[in-house]
Structure formats: C-alpha cells, structure tokens
Design a protein around this motif. Structure first.
Motif, PDB file in Angstrom:
ATOM      1  N   VAL A  55     -56.111  -2.733 -92.953  1.00 18.71           N
ATOM      2  CA  VAL A  55     -56.824  -2.608 -91.739  1.00 18.71           C
ATOM      3  C   VAL A  55     -57.962  -1.418 -91.868  1.00 18.71           C
ATOM      4  N   ASP A  56     -59.137  -1.780 -91.695  1.00 20.01           N
ATOM      5  CA  ASP A  56     -60.295  -0.869 -91.880  1.00 20.01           C
ATOM      6  C   ASP A  56     -60.505  -0.013 -93.174  1.00 20.01           C
ATOM      7  N   THR A  57     -61.807   0.226 -93.206  1.00 25.43           N
ATOM      8  CA  THR A  57     -62.031   0.767 -94.680  1.00 25.43           C
ATOM      9  C   THR A  57     -62.425   2.227 -94.770  1.00 25.43           C
ATOM     10  N   GLY A  58     -62.346   2.903 -93.679  1.00 27.83           N
ATOM     11  CA  GLY A  58     -62.662   4.243 -93.885  1.00 27.83           C
ATOM     12  C   GLY A  58     -64.061   4.565 -94.022  1.00 27.83           C
ATOM     13  N   PHE A  59     -64.504   6.025 -94.592  1.00 22.56           N
ATOM     14  CA  PHE A  59     -65.691   6.459 -95.165  1.00 22.56           C
ATOM     15  C   PHE A  59     -65.704   7.071 -96.334  1.00 22.56           C
ATOM     16  N   ASP A  60     -66.740   7.173 -97.030  1.00 25.25           N
ATOM     17  CA  ASP A  60     -66.493   7.939 -98.584  1.00 25.25           C
ATOM     18  C   ASP A  60     -67.020   9.247 -98.488  1.00 25.25           C
ATOM     19  N   VAL A  72     -59.490  13.914 -97.323  1.00 32.40           N
ATOM     20  CA  VAL A  72     -58.114  14.505 -97.743  1.00 32.40           C
ATOM     21  C   VAL A  72     -57.756  13.459 -99.007  1.00 32.40           C
ATOM     22  N   LYS A  73     -57.851  12.472 -98.894  1.00 29.59           N
ATOM     23  CA  LYS A  73     -57.810  11.463-100.305  1.00 29.59           C
ATOM     24  C   LYS A  73     -58.556  10.261-100.100  1.00 29.59           C
ATOM     25  N   PRO A  74     -59.464  10.006-101.007  1.00 29.24           N
ATOM     26  CA  PRO A  74     -60.292   8.955-100.786  1.00 29.24           C
ATOM     27  C   PRO A  74     -59.439   7.656-100.628  1.00 29.24           C
ATOM     28  N   ILE A  75     -59.911   6.589 -99.960  1.00 39.01           N
ATOM     29  CA  ILE A  75     -58.978   5.495 -99.397  1.00 39.01           C
ATOM     30  C   ILE A  75     -58.695   4.754-100.665  1.00 39.01           C
ATOM     31  N   ALA A  76     -59.368   4.466-101.745  1.00 40.17           N
ATOM     32  CA  ALA A  76     -58.990   3.849-102.848  1.00 40.17           C
ATOM     33  C   ALA A  76     -57.638   4.440-103.564  1.00 40.17           C
ATOM     34  N   ASP A  77     -57.675   5.765-103.540  1.00 39.08           N
ATOM     35  CA  ASP A  77     -56.599   6.685-104.015  1.00 39.08           C
ATOM     36  C   ASP A  77     -55.273   6.400-103.118  1.00 39.08           C
ATOM     37  N   GLY A  78     -55.652   6.561-102.067  1.00 44.97           N
ATOM     38  CA  GLY A  78     -54.294   6.459-101.080  1.00 44.97           C
ATOM     39  C   GLY A  78     -53.622   5.024-101.047  1.00 44.97           C
ATOM     40  N   LEU A  79     -54.575   3.995-100.958  1.00 46.60           N
ATOM     41  CA  LEU A  79     -53.933   2.623-101.477  1.00 46.60           C
ATOM     42  C   LEU A  79     -53.096   2.294-102.749  1.00 46.60           C
ATOM     43  N   ASN A  80     -53.972   3.060-103.717  1.00 47.74           N
ATOM     44  CA  ASN A  80     -53.230   2.875-105.028  1.00 47.74           C
ATOM     45  C   ASN A  80     -52.092   3.606-105.277  1.00 47.74           C
ATOM     46  N   SER A  81     -51.820   4.625-104.556  1.00 44.74           N
ATOM     47  CA  SER A  81     -50.618   5.252-104.296  1.00 44.74           C
ATOM     48  C   SER A  81     -49.391   4.626-103.804  1.00 44.74           C
ATOM     49  N   ILE A  82     -49.681   3.400-102.943  1.00 48.24           N
ATOM     50  CA  ILE A  82     -48.584   2.526-102.608  1.00 48.24           C
ATOM     51  C   ILE A  82     -48.767   1.232-103.303  1.00 48.24           C
ATOM     52  N   GLY A  83     -49.301   1.177-104.660  1.00 52.49           N
ATOM     53  CA  GLY A  83     -49.306   0.090-105.183  1.00 52.49           C
ATOM     54  C   GLY A  83     -50.143  -1.079-104.745  1.00 52.49           C
ATOM     55  N   ILE A  84     -51.329  -0.430-103.909  1.00 55.25           N
ATOM     56  CA  ILE A  84     -52.393  -1.647-103.559  1.00 55.25           C
ATOM     57  C   ILE A  84     -53.596  -1.419-104.137  1.00 55.25           C
ATOM     58  N   LYS A  85     -53.908  -2.429-104.747  1.00 51.66           N
ATOM     59  CA  LYS A  85     -55.343  -2.397-105.682  1.00 51.66           C
ATOM     60  C   LYS A  85     -56.485  -2.869-104.708  1.00 51.66           C
ATOM     61  N   PRO A  86     -57.341  -2.301-104.120  1.00 55.46           N
ATOM     62  CA  PRO A  86     -58.388  -2.642-103.152  1.00 55.46           C
ATOM     63  C   PRO A  86     -59.005  -3.695-103.880  1.00 55.46           C
ATOM     64  N   GLU A  87     -59.484  -3.719-105.096  1.00 60.21           N
ATOM     65  CA  GLU A  87     -60.277  -4.693-105.917  1.00 60.21           C
ATOM     66  C   GLU A  87     -59.534  -6.243-105.757  1.00 60.21           C
ATOM     67  N   ALA A  88     -58.085  -6.130-105.421  1.00 61.85           N
ATOM     68  CA  ALA A  88     -57.493  -7.412-105.443  1.00 61.85           C
ATOM     69  C   ALA A  88     -57.301  -7.802-104.014  1.00 61.85           C
ATOM     70  N   VAL A  89     -57.438  -7.076-103.065  1.00 60.16           N
ATOM     71  CA  VAL A  89     -57.050  -7.230-101.466  1.00 60.16           C
ATOM     72  C   VAL A  89     -57.902  -8.651-100.987  1.00 60.16           C
ATOM     73  N   GLU A  90     -57.408  -9.621-100.620  1.00 63.08           N
ATOM     74  CA  GLU A  90     -57.887 -10.547-100.042  1.00 63.08           C
ATOM     75  C   GLU A  90     -58.521 -10.620 -98.635  1.00 63.08           C
ATOM     76  N   ASP A  91     -58.036  -9.805 -97.822  1.00 63.39           N
ATOM     77  CA  ASP A  91     -57.918  -9.898 -96.114  1.00 63.39           C
ATOM     78  C   ASP A  91     -58.131  -8.351 -95.816  1.00 63.39           C
ATOM     79  N   VAL A  92     -59.529  -8.146 -94.995  1.00 59.16           N
ATOM     80  CA  VAL A  92     -59.234  -6.871 -94.429  1.00 59.16           C
ATOM     81  C   VAL A  92     -59.753  -7.091 -93.103  1.00 59.16           C
ATOM     82  N   ILE A  93     -59.018  -6.410 -92.132  1.00 63.56           N
ATOM     83  CA  ILE A  93     -59.401  -6.406 -90.700  1.00 63.56           C
ATOM     84  C   ILE A  93     -60.042  -5.356 -90.314  1.00 63.56           C
ATOM     85  N   ILE A  94     -61.113  -5.555 -89.708  1.00 64.69           N
ATOM     86  CA  ILE A  94     -62.092  -4.356 -89.394  1.00 64.69           C
ATOM     87  C   ILE A  94     -61.877  -4.077 -87.856  1.00 64.69           C
TER      88      ILE A  94
END
Ligand SMILES: [Zn+2]
Length: 269
Positions: A55-60, A72-94
């Motif tokens: 849900v949402d993609t933040g800013f860079d 504080v932590k780029p969103i890709a790093d934050g998602l990676n820290s819980i085992g989520i690879k942004p490049e593999a995600v199929e659904d993003v709710i904005i």
C-alpha cells in the motif's frame, strides 16, 4: 495450529521518512499549543495466502531533498527487511497521488496499481491548473501513473471494491478527491489503513482537519466511515502518526522503530 482461513492477513507498517514540524502546521485553523509534532512517513504491506499487497510507494531521496524531508530507510530496504522483494510484487494499492504516496516509480516493475477513478481524474484535471491545489502533487508522479494507465497496469476502482478476499478499498475523498483507505481482515479483526483520511490519531479522535484538503466536509464524513469500517478505535491506523511505531510491536528486534506489526494488538498504554 496455523490459521486456515484464506482471507486473514498480516499487516506491516514500514516507516521510511520523517519530518519535524510544529503542531500549527498539522491543523486547519492552527493549534494553540505550538509544540513539536513531527510526521512519520510509511508504506504498508499486507501479506497473506493471496500474496503480498503493498500500500503506497513513498518517495525517494531526491524528493526528500526537494521537499525538505529526511529518509529514515529507503522503501525498498524497508520491504526487503521483512522479506518482500519489490521487484516481485504484483499488486500495489495507491491510496492517493500525493508525492509522499506514489513515488519510487520503477521499484515495482511487475505490479498493477489500484487507484480510484476520482483520484486519477482529479490529478489530471482542471484543478491542477491552480498552484494551491497542486502543492501536494508532483507532475512527474502523475505522468508516471498516466504511463502505467497506457501500459494497462492500472486497475480502476469506484467507491468500494474488493482487491482480494479480506482486502477492500473504500473511497473517502476529502484530503484528496479520490483518496481511498484499505480495510484488511486480520487475526485481531478488521483493521483500516486510513492513510491520509486521518494523518494523526488526533485528527479522527478530535474531529480536526489537516490543512491540505480538497473538501473539509468529506474529511469529516470520512471519519464516520472509517470508525464504522474498523472493529475498534485501535483498529484505525493513521497515515502519518509517529505513535504508530510506538503502539505496535516491532516485526523483529532489529526492526525496532522501523517496521511494526499492525495485525498484532497494540501494546498496553
Ligand atoms: Zn501523506
């Protein structure tokens, strides 16, 4: 014994940025206390048997610099820290197209993007001629989303819609014309990711309004809707309140102050 229900999800709040500001900046008609009242910036991840929904993609970093915010932590790093690879995600709710919710355009190359009709129409329509209305928008974010429309990667919703069993979106409007919140079934009941339908707990609890607003009446009506959708006040998650990080348990000890579990009960206050 693991839960076998296929519509029950985990939810993570992933904090990625911070902004120190005084409280009068957070309320229409100001605030008599004039105290330090920072905003936190989050993306959220819903994880369950149907996959992962971001849900949402933040800013860079570039946008943080332009807008005077601190990553504080780029969103890709934050998602990676819980085992989520942004490049593999199929659904993003904005939830809406404000700069702090729809940046990092290329981080989710496989995803479809779920948006309300009203939000895309608003962000590309007549009101964007007015500087006051476009303050929270970035033309590059909007153009990037229009390109996704043309690429067949945007799923349009109008009002209430189901994204997957146990996950629904609800148009609230108010803060932005097509703002939507996300209601998620979890092991503790129905949690509402309100996003900017309420920036801080104090907005919805005290009936106050954030100054950046398309329609004040719809903001206040939205509070009624959100309270109805959530199983209790503790099931409402505001979009920018730093207290969210303190109220909920960290996803792991290493992620203290960065990632918390919203499907867990809040800590005792
Ligand atoms: Zn926001």
């Amino acid at each position: 014994m693991a839960d076998t229900l296929d519509d029950v999800h985990e939810i993570f709040a992933v904090r990625y940025a911070h902004h120190d500001r005084q409280s009068p900046e957070n309320f229409l008609f100001g605030d008599p206390h004039d105290i330090l009242q920072p905003l936190a910036y989050f993306v959220w991840a819903i994880v369950g048997p149907r996959g992962t929904f971001v849900v949402d993609t933040g800013f860079d970093q570039a946008m943080a610099k332009k807008r005077g915010r601190t990553i504080v932590k780029p969103i890709a790093d934050g998602l990676n820290s819980i085992g989520i690879k942004p490049e593999a995600v199929e659904d993003v709710i904005i939830t809406h197209l404000h700069y702090d919710h729809c940046g990092n355009h290329d981080a989710f190359p496989k995803a479809r993007f779920h948006l309300q009709d009203d939000e895309v129409a608003y962000a590309t329509g007549r009101y964007m001629r007015h500087q006051t209305m476009r303050i929270p928008f970035e033309v590059d974010d909007v153009v990037a989303m229009v390109r996704k429309v043309f690429a067949g990667r945007v799923v349009f919703h109008n009002g209430v819609d189901e994204i997957a069993p146990g996950i629904t979106v609800h148009r609230i409007g108010g803060h932005s014309k097509g703002l939507q919140c996300v209601r998620v079934k979890t092991r503790r009941g129905h949690v509402v990711l309100a996003s900017d339908a309420t920036h801080l707990y104090s907005h919805i609890y005290e009936g106050r309004v954030f100054p950046v607003t398309y329609n004040v009446g719809d903001v206040l009506e939205g509070y009624v809707t959100i309270k109805r959708l959530a199983d209790s006040p503790d099931h409402i998650i505001p979009g920018h309140d730093p207290a969210v990080i303190d109220r909920y348990p960290a996803a792991s000890p290493a992620l203290e102050k960065l990632v918390v579990r919203l499907d867990s009960d809040p800590k005792k206050r």
